[in-house]
Design a protein around this motif. Sequence first.
Motif, PDB file in Angstrom:
ATOM      1  N   ASP A  58      44.475  40.185  36.506  1.00 28.71           N
ATOM      2  CA  ASP A  58      43.758  38.715  36.863  1.00 28.71           C
ATOM      3  C   ASP A  58      43.917  38.267  38.437  1.00 28.71           C
ATOM      4  O   ASP A  58      45.016  37.734  38.836  1.00 28.71           O
ATOM      5  CB  ASP A  58      43.188  37.957  35.705  1.00 28.71           C
ATOM      6  N   THR A  59      42.867  37.854  39.010  1.00 28.81           N
ATOM      7  CA  THR A  59      43.371  37.322  40.730  1.00 28.81           C
ATOM      8  C   THR A  59      42.442  36.258  40.120  1.00 28.81           C
ATOM      9  O   THR A  59      41.055  36.630  41.559  1.00 28.81           O
ATOM     10  CB  THR A  59      42.933  38.517  41.499  1.00 28.81           C
ATOM     11  N   ASP A  61      39.975  32.769  41.706  1.00 30.79           N
ATOM     12  CA  ASP A  61      40.455  31.939  43.002  1.00 30.79           C
ATOM     13  C   ASP A  61      39.434  30.791  43.236  1.00 30.79           C
ATOM     14  O   ASP A  61      38.868  31.200  42.149  1.00 30.79           O
ATOM     15  CB  ASP A  61      40.886  32.734  44.643  1.00 30.79           C
ATOM     16  N   THR A  67      36.500  35.826  38.819  1.00 30.15           N
ATOM     17  CA  THR A  67      37.435  36.188  38.294  1.00 30.15           C
ATOM     18  C   THR A  67      37.473  37.987  38.527  1.00 30.15           C
ATOM     19  O   THR A  67      37.519  38.741  37.718  1.00 30.15           O
ATOM     20  CB  THR A  67      38.153  36.066  36.855  1.00 30.15           C
ATOM     21  N   ASN A  69      40.089  41.190  39.430  1.00 31.28           N
ATOM     22  CA  ASN A  69      41.109  41.873  39.476  1.00 31.28           C
ATOM     23  C   ASN A  69      41.876  43.095  40.522  1.00 31.28           C
ATOM     24  O   ASN A  69      40.697  43.426  40.705  1.00 31.28           O
ATOM     25  CB  ASN A  69      41.332  42.347  37.584  1.00 31.28           C
ATOM     26  N   ILE A  70      42.806  43.198  40.362  1.00 31.13           N
ATOM     27  CA  ILE A  70      44.073  44.023  40.708  1.00 31.13           C
ATOM     28  C   ILE A  70      44.801  44.930  39.598  1.00 31.13           C
ATOM     29  O   ILE A  70      45.151  45.036  38.884  1.00 31.13           O
ATOM     30  CB  ILE A  70      44.450  43.864  41.826  1.00 31.13           C
TER      31      ILE A  70
END
Length: 161
Positions: A58-59, A61, A67, A69-70
């Motif tokens: 999850d990324t 910000d 949220t 994700n990568i």
Amino acid sequence: MSQQRFTRRGTTKFFFLKDIVSKELIPIRPELGGTNGTDLSPAISDIEGFAVENTPIDTPDLATEFTGNIPGEDKADNSSLTFYEDKVDNALETLLAKGVEGYVVILRKGDIPASKSMDIFPVRVGSRSSTYTTASEPAKFKVSFNVTGKPVQDVAVPAAV
């Protein structure tokens, strides 16, 4: 797009190899048979796993409530094969005893030389146990495999000798 669809039963082949000479873990034709390789296909009753999954990261910000994700780490699913038990011969049980290391080689589209449909999973046998039932069905045993290294996927089936 036109497809030639098929069923895995009667097509897909599973081999267990004790060793693969190539550092790239791509077997050559003689390694699939003989004393190094065993065709497991005729004894397999059920298959689980032997798939690679990605665990996303999850990324979050501060700029959004969403949220994203990568891609994260790749991981192989828990994998197992269930076999029919042989009343007289215990060769498979011996071959796949707890702790044995080797390679499960899958020819997804069958034994078609040059087809880029071969997957190789480095494995260790984690457990082997008989299955019990009162149902009217053949006796079976299940072998659970730990995938010990990165699988090699989509490589060419070796040429026939």
